[in-house]
Design a protein around this motif. Sequence first.
Motif, PDB file in Angstrom:
ATOM      1  N   LYS A  40       0.848  -1.204   0.000  1.00 39.78           N
ATOM      2  CA  LYS A  40       0.000   0.000   0.000  1.00 39.78           C
ATOM      3  C   LYS A  40       0.876   1.244   0.000  1.00 39.78           C
ATOM      4  CE  LYS A  40      -3.526  -2.691   0.388  1.00 39.78           C
ATOM      5  NZ  LYS A  40      -4.368  -2.937  -0.770  1.00 39.78           N
ATOM      6  N   VAL A  72     -14.899   9.158   1.130  1.00 43.46           N
ATOM      7  CA  VAL A  72     -14.421   8.031   0.317  1.00 43.46           C
ATOM      8  C   VAL A  72     -13.001   7.643   0.731  1.00 43.46           C
ATOM      9  CG1 VAL A  72     -13.786   7.337  -2.030  1.00 43.46           C
ATOM     10  CG2 VAL A  72     -15.940   8.529  -1.621  1.00 43.46           C
ATOM     11  N   VAL A  76     -11.967   3.996   2.078  1.00 43.19           N
ATOM     12  CA  VAL A  76     -10.951   3.200   1.379  1.00 43.19           C
ATOM     13  C   VAL A  76      -9.890   2.734   2.360  1.00 43.19           C
ATOM     14  CG1 VAL A  76      -9.037   3.351  -0.278  1.00 43.19           C
ATOM     15  CG2 VAL A  76     -11.309   4.150  -0.913  1.00 43.19           C
ATOM     16  N   TYR A  77      -9.460   3.615   3.256  1.00 47.80           N
ATOM     17  CA  TYR A  77      -8.467   3.207   4.245  1.00 47.80           C
ATOM     18  C   TYR A  77      -9.021   2.085   5.121  1.00 47.80           C
ATOM     19  CZ  TYR A  77      -5.326   2.912   8.124  1.00 47.80           C
ATOM     20  OH  TYR A  77      -4.468   2.405   9.075  1.00 47.80           O
ATOM     21  N   ASP A  80      -9.851  -1.231   2.742  1.00 45.34           N
ATOM     22  CA  ASP A  80      -8.788  -1.843   1.954  1.00 45.34           C
ATOM     23  C   ASP A  80      -7.447  -1.879   2.683  1.00 45.34           C
ATOM     24  OD1 ASP A  80      -7.520  -2.933  -0.349  1.00 45.34           O
ATOM     25  OD2 ASP A  80      -6.827  -0.935  -0.889  1.00 45.34           O
TER      26      ASP A  80
END
Length: 95
Positions: A40, A72, A76-77, A80
Motif C-alpha cells: 500500500k 471516500v 478506502v483506508y 482496503d
Amino acid sequence: MGSFDGFVYTLVTFGTLALAGWALVDAVIRPAASFVAAGKLSKPAWLAITGIATLLLWVMGPLSFLGLPAVVAAVVYLVDVRPAVRSLNRGNNSW
C-alpha cells in the motif's frame, strides 16, 4: 425546535467525522513497515490522506464538494488498507 432534516444532517456529519477520525487514529498506531509490506501507500501518505480528510469533514462537512471525497478516502483506508496492514501485524498487536 430543530427539524428532522437538521437532525439527520447532524447525525451524518458526526458519523462521517468519527469514521475519518477512526481511520486517522488507526493509521497512527500501525507500524510504518506494515504499509510497505502490504503493498500500500506509505504510512506518511495515509496519515496525510486521513488527516486532510478529517480536517475537511470538520471544516466543510460531508456533503460539500471536498467532503464527499474525504468520506471516500476514509472508507478506502478502513476497507482496503487497514485489513491488509492489520493482517501483517496480527502476532504483535491484537487490536
